[in-house]
Design a protein around this motif. Sequence first.
Motif, PDB file in Angstrom:
ATOM      1  N   THR A  18       0.853  -1.194   0.000  1.00  0.00           N
ATOM      2  CA  THR A  18       0.000   0.000   0.000  1.00  0.00           C
ATOM      3  C   THR A  18       0.886   1.241   0.000  1.00  0.00           C
ATOM      4  N   CYS A  63      -6.927   2.049  -4.277  1.00  0.00           N
ATOM      5  CA  CYS A  63      -7.445   1.715  -2.955  1.00  0.00           C
ATOM      6  C   CYS A  63      -7.262   2.884  -2.006  1.00  0.00           C
ATOM      7  N   VAL A  65      -7.003   3.396   1.763  1.00  0.00           N
ATOM      8  CA  VAL A  65      -6.802   2.542   2.944  1.00  0.00           C
ATOM      9  C   VAL A  65      -7.637   2.979   4.150  1.00  0.00           C
ATOM     10  N   VAL A  71     -10.293  -1.666   1.117  1.00  0.00           N
ATOM     11  CA  VAL A  71      -9.161  -2.511   1.535  1.00  0.00           C
ATOM     12  C   VAL A  71      -9.490  -3.991   1.305  1.00  0.00           C
ATOM     13  N   PHE A  75      -7.439  -6.699  -1.310  1.00  0.00           N
ATOM     14  CA  PHE A  75      -6.840  -8.008  -1.007  1.00  0.00           C
ATOM     15  C   PHE A  75      -7.556  -9.133  -1.793  1.00  0.00           C
ATOM     16  N   ALA A  88       2.275  -8.757   2.971  1.00  0.00           N
ATOM     17  CA  ALA A  88       1.481  -7.516   2.989  1.00  0.00           C
ATOM     18  C   ALA A  88       2.354  -6.420   3.585  1.00  0.00           C
ATOM     19  N   ASN A  90       1.982  -2.958   4.640  1.00  0.00           N
ATOM     20  CA  ASN A  90       0.967  -1.948   4.934  1.00  0.00           C
ATOM     21  C   ASN A  90       1.693  -0.651   5.268  1.00  0.00           C
ATOM     22  N   SER A 120      -6.106   2.323   9.028  1.00  0.00           N
ATOM     23  CA  SER A 120      -5.782   1.634   7.776  1.00  0.00           C
ATOM     24  C   SER A 120      -5.024   0.324   8.037  1.00  0.00           C
ATOM     25  N   CYS A 124      -6.168  -3.379   7.046  1.00  0.00           N
ATOM     26  CA  CYS A 124      -5.316  -4.241   6.197  1.00  0.00           C
ATOM     27  C   CYS A 124      -5.014  -5.566   6.898  1.00  0.00           C
ATOM     28  N   CYS A 125      -4.628  -5.497   8.161  1.00  0.00           N
ATOM     29  CA  CYS A 125      -4.279  -6.730   8.872  1.00  0.00           C
ATOM     30  C   CYS A 125      -5.516  -7.609   9.045  1.00  0.00           C
ATOM     31  N   ASN A 142       4.319  -3.677   8.748  1.00  0.00           N
ATOM     32  CA  ASN A 142       3.574  -2.428   8.891  1.00  0.00           C
ATOM     33  C   ASN A 142       4.554  -1.279   9.076  1.00  0.00           C
TER      34      ASN A 142
END
Length: 260
Positions: A18, A63, A65, A71, A75, A88, A90, A120, A124-125, A142
């Motif tokens: 991202t 996207c 976030v 989000v 994915f 990922a 992020n 965000s 994402c997670c 992250n």
Amino acid sequence: MSEEVICRRLVDRVAVVTGGGSGIGLATSRRLASEGAHVVVADIDEARAKEVATEVNGIAVQCDVTDQESVEAMFRTAFDTYGRIDIAFNNAGISPPSDASILDTDLEAWRLVQEVNVTSVYYCCKAVIPYMKKQGRGSIINTASFVAVMGAATSQISYSASKGAVLSMSRELGVEFAKDGIRVNALCPGPVDTPLLQELFAKDEVAAQRRMVHVPMGRFAQANELAAAVAFLASDDAGYVTANTFLVDGGISSAYTTPI
Ligand code: NAD
């Protein structure tokens, strides 16, 4: 650091980045692709995402976030295209000038930074972990910051609080999902020589020097030095590294005095 590719640790891994359109995300998209990964370049700026995706032979996803559905859809697209999600990153984040000392930062500025920088990462997670759990493996990185572990008198109060939150969220997720084969680490960059930083300091030499004096190496990081750290964390070379505060800060957070 040399741009030359020295290893191919990520052949056929699928990586989502991202904020892949610029700065650290751009350098990381290039690095992951150069190590063999399929890269999904996600950014709010669709044109930039497409440009980078074309360059790295990946796919672009527009996207935002801060929008949970956006989000989740991002994915889903990654999974539907490549059949798995291994990495990922992020990373999307902002540091607007409206976020400064607590005395000058209004609620709107506070909330905007929290939304883009922390909520965000939660979205994402939350979206990617179920895919990784099913696979029994995955690496989440992250982007926090060195300001997650240090205080600054040149305050950006919401930014610092947001990065502290990203750091502790990453630590907790790393611990919770360790037995599921999912590693979660927080990347904590020092100041990185991005166009944003150059513009800020070109305008204000005093502000630049005020910061530079604390950097033992006497220079800011290059984005590809952060990308190299992400590639390591994403790879099996980092197989026993999780829940980590991964500082790539040129020694700032360890320095009392710095070399003259
Ligand atoms: P950048 O501004 O160069 O790139 C950020 C990217 O994120 C841009 O392409 C932007 O379009 C995208 N983005 C912004 N809002 C978004 C949203 N709502 N949804 C999707 N994409 C969005 O920034 P950078 O310097 O590469 O920073 C990347 C990360 O690294 C950020 O989390 C930042 O806080 C962190 N960081 C940067 C530095 C530094 O000195 N540059 C230091 C420590 C941490």
